[in-house]
Enzyme design. Structure first.
Site, mmCIF file in Angstrom:
data_model
loop_
_atom_site.group_PDB
_atom_site.id
_atom_site.type_symbol
_atom_site.label_atom_id
_atom_site.label_comp_id
_atom_site.label_asym_id
_atom_site.label_seq_id
_atom_site.Cartn_x
_atom_site.Cartn_y
_atom_site.Cartn_z
ATOM 1 N N ASP A 276 8.272 7.930 0.914
ATOM 2 C CA ASP A 276 7.855 6.838 1.788
ATOM 3 C C ASP A 276 8.820 6.830 2.977
ATOM 4 O OD1 ASP A 276 6.569 4.710 2.947
ATOM 5 O OD2 ASP A 276 6.491 3.503 1.129
HETATM 6 C C1 NOJ Z 1 5.768 2.484 4.569
HETATM 7 C C2 NOJ Z 1 4.725 2.049 3.600
HETATM 8 O O1 NOJ Z 1 5.308 1.645 2.380
HETATM 9 C C3 NOJ Z 1 3.690 3.113 3.306
HETATM 10 O O2 NOJ Z 1 2.674 2.533 2.545
HETATM 11 C C4 NOJ Z 1 3.169 3.706 4.570
HETATM 12 O O3 NOJ Z 1 2.159 4.643 4.294
HETATM 13 C C5 NOJ Z 1 4.322 4.333 5.311
HETATM 14 N N1 NOJ Z 1 5.284 3.306 5.656
HETATM 15 C C6 NOJ Z 1 3.897 5.068 6.584
HETATM 16 O O4 NOJ Z 1 3.571 4.171 7.565
#
Ligand code: NOJ
Length: 741
Positions: A276
């Site tokens: 993430d």
């Molecule tokens: C953080 C989020 O937790 C995730 O769900 C998302 O896909 C990513 N950022 C990318 O934006």
């Protein structure tokens, strides 16, 4: 022709074809890998956030330090950047462009929690297909969706992004979403790679506060949190994303057991694992890594293939490999997973988006599909005296901050929506009922507005009307990532506004547009009808107006319980019974003065909320009524490998055609570990004309009635069970059956 004699050879031929295609792909990957330098390999593992065709980004692509870019969504820019990767790097490996396309790209569909309320995989699949078509036409070939986190705490803002509290419902709908994005062939230019996220346990964040720690015993992880991920892996989800949280002290980005032993080992998954955003680096504040170097080492060892905006791999992997702290085999495996995604997407053959056919947004068929989705995703919770649908010729007062909330009706994660394309309920009601029959007075300006200045005008409008429709809820920014709330009742002065409107003495219809299950007991008590819609997207207006006027019939059912009060959360239907289940509830106002300690009974409930939710999981009304006959079982017992069929006759006993969701629940009465009071094991949504009946048949496999023990083994234990076929998790009469040795 005998179908079997045709299908079997065809299936064998197809699987042989796939196997040889896979072998050809793997040998191309081997060949490419053998020609890559360590720097080029590490570059493939680096994902950066884009900022257009900027010199710095072009320089990084040329230097071979970027494998993927997220957040560039302009087809011309995407092609220009791609040209740099293909034409100006030594090996010409294409980039893969990614974006959070969570519930639509331009045409926004209901938030995933809303889509879950449809209990209709076809609606979810179609929404994802349209999202894929729109996003791919802008150059995006990889979405970070579906979110498969089981969420049982409505305070958690990200409950908006998933399919609710139940592993079975989430599995079915998650698979539908994966299919919608990926289509039959990922290499088709209008297919996009799905990403099953967040692996894993993120929804169990302590107290519903985002990014918080989780404590999840492994058997609960396997029974509750992992099944939707397993289903997505089996359905061919091309990528996974690991989660921000730690489970029992181990952050997912460094969790070898989760990422390698379970996902790769037990499940045989060969897709890509992306971190993430910055989650590798965040193992430092977690207190798991001393510095970025150690974080990189732990992440690659655990099985993270791509570092999203974390700069850990690009900064430290080379030195880690050269010093022997990280094996070349681990790096090669990660690169292999990245290249496999690029091959599967057909990017080596066709890296560019077709600019002549770009930006396929807001097509009439897409808007129609979005309207139908809104209609299937709203849940009728209350309809006293059949206030709804509105009678012909009525004059309505439209009140509330969500009646004309062009931005907020789109909900969280709608980065690419165009506010001006949103059609609001106010606009749609004016169109359907005629402007002269609609008096608009919002009462409060936005959901958090605490001012009561507009109350008098709203009450005046209510008095002039035959029916009052209050559109209440939450602004988009009150749910989603990092937007958790402790108090899950209506924000601002909306609760007071509803109490005020009730004084008009007119039928009050309350329509919610929210990003979470809310505690609505006080509002519901003064409302004659309640229609619960989550943020429903571009076409919220037409969809909700069709339901209110009866052009469409509600068929949504709750994908989570709705609590009575905020303090009940976490709350879910598949709870344990306890040794003292609630009985003889005495509520706080009914307790005598100086009552004795044990006078309220000693059972499991809250003095101020009683026990259980306001509305149960699976609940939802229609404009017609359905009758369920007693379920008929093909046998009253089965062996551990056996199955029985359960048939239930459902009849439309009302005067309108409508769709119903028949739900199959099971309870294992006695287990060597206590089992939940009910678990969903099947459901089917179908439409019935007035007077029409349908026999709904479910196959119940004993193998699906097991659970994990403390040693993580899966067991199906012989013994007594009960089942229900019912319109929600609190209805129906149990039927007994047994699993025998
Ligand atoms: C953080 C989020 O937790 C995730 O769900 C998302 O896909 C990513 N950022 C990318 O934006």
């Amino acid at each position: 022709m005998n179908l079997k004699s045709f299908i079997l050879p065809a299936a064998l031929a197809l699987s042989a074809l796939c196997a040889s295609a896979d072998a050809a792909m793997e040998s191309k990957i081997d060949n490419l890998l053998s020609r890559m330098t360590l720097e080029e390999k590490i570059g493939q593992l680096n994902q950066l956030s884009g900022y257009g065709y900027a010199p710095a980004m072009v320089g990084q692509i040329k230097a071979g330090v970027v494998g993927s870019i997220l957040n560039d969504v302009d087809p011309v820019t995407v092609n220009k950047l791609q040209r740099v990767a293909v034409d100006s790097t030594r090996l010409g490996i294409p980039l893969v462009f990614a974006r959070d396309v969570i519930h639509g790209f331009k045409t926004i569909f209901p938030i995933p929690l809303g889509q879950a309320a449809s209990w209709n995989p076809a609606i979810v699949e179609q929404g994802a297909r349209i999202a894929a078509d729109e996003a791919s036409s802008a150059g995006v070939r990889w979405t970070f969706s579906p979110m498969l986190d089981i969420a049982r705490d409505a305070r958690w803002g990200r409950i908006a992004e998933g399919f609710g509290e139940d592993p079975y419902l989430t599995s079915v709908l998650g698979v539908a979403m994966v299919k919608g994005y990926q289509g039959d062939d990922l290499a088709n230019p209008s297919s996009i790679a799905a990403c099953a996220k967040h692996f894993a346990g993120y929804g169990a964040s302590e107290s519903g506060k985002d990014y918080n720690t989780t404590w999840i015993p492994e058997m609960q992880l396997r029974d509750v949190y992992l099944p939707p991920f397993k289903a997505a892996a089996d359905a061919g989800a091309a990528t996974f994303m690991c989660s921000f949280n730690d489970i029992n002290g181990v952050p997912s980005s460094g969790n070898r057991h989760l990422l390698r032993d379970i996902l790769r080992g037990e499940w045989g998954y060969d897709g890509l694992m992306v971190s993430d955003w910055g989650s590798i680096q965040q193992m430092i504040p977690h207190g798991f890594s001393a510095d970025l170097r150690q974080a990189a080492e732990q992440a690659i060892a655990a099985g993270v293939d791509m570092d999203m905006e974390g700069y850990a791999f690009i900064s430290h992997l080379k030195e880690l490999v050269e010093s022997g702290s990280v094996s070349m085999a681990d790096v090669d495996n990660a690169v292999r997973n990245v290249l496999r995604l690029k091959y599967r997407l057909g990017l080596f053959d066709n890296p560019y988006v077709d600019e002549a056919n770009a930006n396929r947004f807001f097509l009439p068929a897409s808007l129609d599909a979005a309207t139908r989705a809104v209609q299937e995703c709203a849940i009728l919770l209350k309809n006293d005296n059949n206030v709804l649908p509105l009678k012909k010729g009525v004059k309505v007062a439209v009140i509330g901050p969500m009646a004309d909330a062009r931005h907020d009706q789109n909900g969280t994660w709608s980065f690419d929506m165009e506010k001006d394309r949103s059609v609001t309920p106010l606009e749609s009601l004016r169109k359907l009922l005629g402007s002269k029959n609609v008096i608009y007075a919002p009462g409060v300006k936005y959901s958090r507005d605490r001012s009561t200045e507009g109350f008098a005008e709203a009450l005046d409008a209510a008095r002039q009307a035959d029916v009052v429709i209050a559109f209440v809820g939450e602004e988009a920014v009150l749910s989603g990532e990092a937007h958790s709330r402790v108090d899950i009742t209506l924000p601002g002065a909306q609760k007071e506004l509803l109490q005020e409107l009730a004084k008009a003495g007119k039928p009050l219809v309350t329509v919610y547009q929210t990003g979470r299950p809310m505690a609505i007991a006080q509002d519901a008590a003064v409302s004659d009808a309640v229609l619960y819609s989550y943020h429903a997207g571009t076409m919220a207006g037409p969809g909700l107006a069709n339901l209110l006027t009866g052009a469409a019939v509600p068929s949504g059912h709750l994908p989570t319980v709705l609590p009575r009060m905020s303090g009940q959360t976490p709350l879910y239907y598949a709870h344990k019974n306890t040794g003292r289940p609630a009985e003889g509830i005495t509520l706080i106002d009914d307790i005598d003065l100086e009552a004795g300690q044990t006078s309220t009974g000693c059972t499991s409930y809250f003095l101020d909320a009683g026990d259980g939710p306001l509305y149960p999981f699976g609940y939802g009304l229609s404009y017609t009524t359905f009758d369920y006959a007693a379920p008929v079982l093909s046998a009253s017992e089965m062996g551990p490998d056996g199955s029985i069929t359960v048939t239930c006759r459902v009849t439309n006993t009302g005067s309108r055609e409508g769709a119903e969701v028949a739900q199959l629940y099971v309870r294992d009465m006695v287990g060597s570990l206590i089992r939940p009071v009910k678990e969903l094991k099947g459901f089917e949504k179908f439409s019935l004309k007035p007077g029409e009946s349908r026999d709904v048949t479910f196959t119940l496999n004993a193998a699906d009635l097991g659970f994990h023990l403390l040693d993580n083994s899966y067991v199906v234990e012989p013994g007594d069970f009960q089942l229900w076929v019912a319109p929600n998790s609190a209805a129906g009469e149990p039927v007994a059956f047994k699993i025998v040795k």
